[in-house]
Design a protein around this motif. Structure first.
Motif, PDB file in Angstrom:
ATOM      1  N   PHE A 247       9.213   4.382  -2.685  1.00 33.61           N
ATOM      2  CA  PHE A 247       7.853   3.845  -2.625  1.00 33.61           C
ATOM      3  C   PHE A 247       7.827   2.409  -3.139  1.00 33.61           C
ATOM      4  CE2 PHE A 247       3.763   2.959  -4.643  1.00 33.61           C
ATOM      5  CZ  PHE A 247       2.873   3.280  -3.627  1.00 33.61           C
ATOM      6  N   GLY A 248       8.487   2.166  -4.276  1.00 29.87           N
ATOM      7  CA  GLY A 248       8.496   0.827  -4.842  1.00 29.87           C
ATOM      8  C   GLY A 248       9.318  -0.155  -4.036  1.00 29.87           C
ATOM      9  N   VAL A 249      10.498   0.289  -3.553  1.00 28.90           N
ATOM     10  CA  VAL A 249      11.355  -0.588  -2.756  1.00 28.90           C
ATOM     11  C   VAL A 249      10.633  -1.056  -1.497  1.00 28.90           C
ATOM     12  CG1 VAL A 249      13.429  -0.626  -1.299  1.00 28.90           C
ATOM     13  CG2 VAL A 249      13.560   0.266  -3.623  1.00 28.90           C
ATOM     14  N   SER A 250       9.843  -0.172  -0.899  1.00 30.00           N
ATOM     15  CA  SER A 250       9.135  -0.538   0.326  1.00 30.00           C
ATOM     16  C   SER A 250       8.083  -1.615   0.075  1.00 30.00           C
ATOM     17  CB  SER A 250       8.450   0.699   0.936  1.00 30.00           C
ATOM     18  OG  SER A 250       7.382   1.157   0.124  1.00 30.00           O
ATOM     19  N   ARG A 251       7.740  -1.848  -1.198  1.00 29.57           N
ATOM     20  CA  ARG A 251       6.681  -2.802  -1.516  1.00 29.57           C
ATOM     21  C   ARG A 251       7.166  -4.069  -2.228  1.00 29.57           C
ATOM     22  NH1 ARG A 251       4.782   1.825  -0.376  1.00 29.57           N
ATOM     23  NH2 ARG A 251       2.606   2.164   0.214  1.00 29.57           N
ATOM     24  N   GLY A 253      10.856  -4.658  -2.864  1.00 22.82           N
ATOM     25  CA  GLY A 253      12.254  -4.954  -2.580  1.00 22.82           C
ATOM     26  C   GLY A 253      13.228  -4.326  -3.557  1.00 22.82           C
ATOM     27  N   VAL A 254      14.468  -4.178  -3.112  1.00 28.47           N
ATOM     28  CA  VAL A 254      15.463  -3.447  -3.892  1.00 28.47           C
ATOM     29  C   VAL A 254      15.968  -4.247  -5.086  1.00 28.47           C
ATOM     30  CG1 VAL A 254      17.475  -4.225  -2.572  1.00 28.47           C
ATOM     31  CG2 VAL A 254      17.494  -1.967  -3.646  1.00 28.47           C
ATOM     32  N   THR A 255      15.987  -5.570  -5.009  1.00 35.05           N
ATOM     33  CA  THR A 255      16.504  -6.370  -6.117  1.00 35.05           C
ATOM     34  C   THR A 255      15.622  -6.246  -7.346  1.00 35.05           C
ATOM     35  OG1 THR A 255      17.484  -7.946  -4.568  1.00 35.05           O
ATOM     36  CG2 THR A 255      17.184  -8.687  -6.836  1.00 35.05           C
ATOM     37  N   ARG A 305       5.209 -16.577  -2.158  1.00 34.06           N
ATOM     38  CA  ARG A 305       4.625 -15.980  -0.961  1.00 34.06           C
ATOM     39  C   ARG A 305       3.212 -15.507  -1.239  1.00 34.06           C
ATOM     40  NH1 ARG A 305       9.445 -12.385   1.848  1.00 34.06           N
ATOM     41  NH2 ARG A 305      11.032 -14.005   1.852  1.00 34.06           N
ATOM     42  N   PRO A 306       2.293 -16.368  -1.467  1.00 33.17           N
ATOM     43  CA  PRO A 306       0.922 -15.955  -1.708  1.00 33.17           C
ATOM     44  C   PRO A 306       0.367 -15.221  -0.506  1.00 33.17           C
ATOM     45  CG  PRO A 306       1.021 -18.311  -1.271  1.00 33.17           C
ATOM     46  CD  PRO A 306       2.427 -17.847  -1.423  1.00 33.17           C
ATOM     47  N   GLY A 307      -0.301 -14.093  -0.798  1.00 35.56           N
ATOM     48  CA  GLY A 307      -0.919 -13.329   0.292  1.00 35.56           C
ATOM     49  C   GLY A 307       0.024 -12.390   0.999  1.00 35.56           C
ATOM     50  N   GLN A 308       1.302 -12.334   0.536  1.00 33.30           N
ATOM     51  CA  GLN A 308       2.257 -11.428   1.145  1.00 33.30           C
ATOM     52  C   GLN A 308       2.849 -10.532   0.091  1.00 33.30           C
ATOM     53  OE1 GLN A 308       5.229 -13.514   3.397  1.00 33.30           O
ATOM     54  NE2 GLN A 308       3.795 -14.903   4.298  1.00 33.30           N
ATOM     55  N   ALA A 309       3.457  -9.435   0.532  1.00 32.45           N
ATOM     56  CA  ALA A 309       4.171  -8.565  -0.407  1.00 32.45           C
ATOM     57  C   ALA A 309       5.339  -9.319  -0.979  1.00 32.45           C
ATOM     58  CB  ALA A 309       4.653  -7.302   0.315  1.00 32.45           C
ATOM     59  N   ALA A 310       5.651  -9.075  -2.244  1.00 29.68           N
ATOM     60  CA  ALA A 310       6.656  -9.865  -2.946  1.00 29.68           C
ATOM     61  C   ALA A 310       8.062  -9.469  -2.549  1.00 29.68           C
ATOM     62  CB  ALA A 310       6.458  -9.695  -4.452  1.00 29.68           C
ATOM     63  N   ALA A 311       8.712 -10.360  -1.802  1.00 29.92           N
ATOM     64  CA  ALA A 311      10.140 -10.250  -1.532  1.00 29.92           C
ATOM     65  C   ALA A 311      10.578  -8.878  -1.064  1.00 29.92           C
ATOM     66  CB  ALA A 311      10.917 -10.650  -2.774  1.00 29.92           C
ATOM     67  N   VAL A 312       9.923  -8.327  -0.098  1.00 26.59           N
ATOM     68  CA  VAL A 312      10.342  -7.039   0.437  1.00 26.59           C
ATOM     69  C   VAL A 312      11.577  -7.240   1.284  1.00 26.59           C
ATOM     70  CG1 VAL A 312       9.689  -5.110   1.893  1.00 26.59           C
ATOM     71  CG2 VAL A 312       7.991  -6.157   0.416  1.00 26.59           C
ATOM     72  N   GLU A 313      12.660  -6.547   0.953  1.00 24.86           N
ATOM     73  CA  GLU A 313      13.954  -6.816   1.570  1.00 24.86           C
ATOM     74  C   GLU A 313      14.311  -5.755   2.591  1.00 24.86           C
ATOM     75  OE1 GLU A 313      15.547  -6.481  -2.179  1.00 24.86           O
ATOM     76  OE2 GLU A 313      15.390  -8.568  -2.720  1.00 24.86           O
ATOM     77  N   VAL A 314      13.471  -5.520   3.532  1.00 25.43           N
ATOM     78  CA  VAL A 314      13.766  -4.497   4.553  1.00 25.43           C
ATOM     79  C   VAL A 314      13.541  -5.114   5.912  1.00 25.43           C
ATOM     80  CG1 VAL A 314      13.179  -2.604   3.042  1.00 25.43           C
ATOM     81  CG2 VAL A 314      11.398  -3.620   4.387  1.00 25.43           C
TER      82      VAL A 314
END
Length: 314
Positions: A247-251, A253-255, A305-314
């Motif tokens: 759930f958290g990774v999808s929002r 990112g894995v790092t 990245r204002p207005g976007q999810a933070a660094a989602v790595e998928v």
């Protein structure tokens, strides 16, 4: 604040709250596994806890979907690959690491998780090593080491099993990234449960082959305490913890998610405090440094990245 911006911040806050619960459940699993390993073998300990995890996950999934969740139309080839490496291999490595070293030594190795996850994500999916994430990961790693060594007078003996944790984390990072990519469109509960099923099948295969060939000396103690600990590790730590991870990774990112693994030693300190052992000031400092590293990386990601999810790595 716009609606999109508000939704983004809400998702990030919920993801971090989930990570805090996740790391509490995963942190409690280390001492529980150490206790179980006194009367269970490595393979049975791993297979047992994942049996209860899969049972719990499938039960919840069946209730939410109002049907039996396993069917022929699922992408079984991808699920089998994800399950084998992400569940069978990593869970055996984790248990074996605790068995060969100790909970403290395994925790030291896990303190490299933010760095190894960032590097793995960079090479596997070309995720950029952004300065804020690198600095935050390094800070979080330092905090994890402070917490661990402070609790053992700076003298923790490394016995070789720690390398398994490092390798396991690289594989787990691959699994986390590919699960979000290959199973896009599936809910996080579905990803957690459906990849766990073939992972459990792999564990049973290892158990049977190991027992038949004499590689595994089966030891299973069905007395109350170890059995309850196995149920807790599976139905709570693995099932709920793994769902919160996905759930958290999808929002976020894995790092950034990996940085929370360094709170595992802090959870161990809390458990020790509950048992009557006072934490040292340095252990509390280490916990604060870990949290600072996580927050720094996330705030830098939101600024970029204002207005976007933070660094989602998928």
């Amino acid at each position: 604040m716009t609606a999109d911006r508000g939704a983004t911040v809400k998702n990030v806050v919920v993801a971090h709250a989930g990570f805090l619960l996740m790391v509490s459940l995963w942190g409690a699993m280390f001492p529980a596994i150490e206790q179980v390993l006194k009367t269970w073998d490595v393979v049975s300990t791993t297979t047992g806890r994942h049996t209860f995890a899969v049972a719990a996950l499938l039960a919840v999934l069946a209730v939410t979907e109002r049907r039996f969740p396993l069917h022929r139309r699922l992408p079984w080839k991808r699920l089998a690959l994800l399950g084998f490496f992400g569940m069978t291999v990593t869970s055996l490595m984790m248990t074996l690491s605790v068995y060969l070293s100790s909970g403290a030594s395994a925790a030291i190795a896990s303190a490299t998780n933010p760095i190894s996850s960032a590097i793995t994500a960079r090479f596997l999916q070309n995720v950029p090593l952004l300065p804020g994430v690198v600095a935050g990961a390094a800070l979080s790693t330092v905090g994890g080491l402070i917490s661990i060594f402070a609790g053992h007078g700076g003298a923790v003996e490394l016995r070789g099993g720690e390398l398994l944790i490092v390798v396991s984390n690289v594989i787990w990072t691959w699994y986390s990234l590919m699960a979000q990519r290959w199973l896009k469109g599936y809910s996080q509960l579905q990803i957690t449960a459906l990849t766990a099923v073939p992972g459990l099948a792999g564990l049973y295969a290892v158990s049977i082959v190991g027992a038949v060939c004499g590689w595994v000396e089966v030891r299973i103690d069905v007395s109350t305490l170890p059995l309850l600990l196995v149920v807790f590790c599976g139905a709570v730590s693995v099932a709920v913890g793994n769902f919160l991870w996905h759930f958290g990774v999808s929002r976020v990112g894995v790092t950034i998610a990996a940085m929370y693994n360094n709170l595992i030693p802090v959870v161990a300190v809390v458990i020790a405090y509950w048992a009557g052992t006072q934490p040292s000031p340095l252990q509390l400092v280490g916990g604060a440094v870990i949290i600072a590293g996580v927050l720094f990386a996330q705030l830098m990601a939101l600024r970029r990245r204002p207005g976007q999810a933070a660094a989602v790595e998928v």
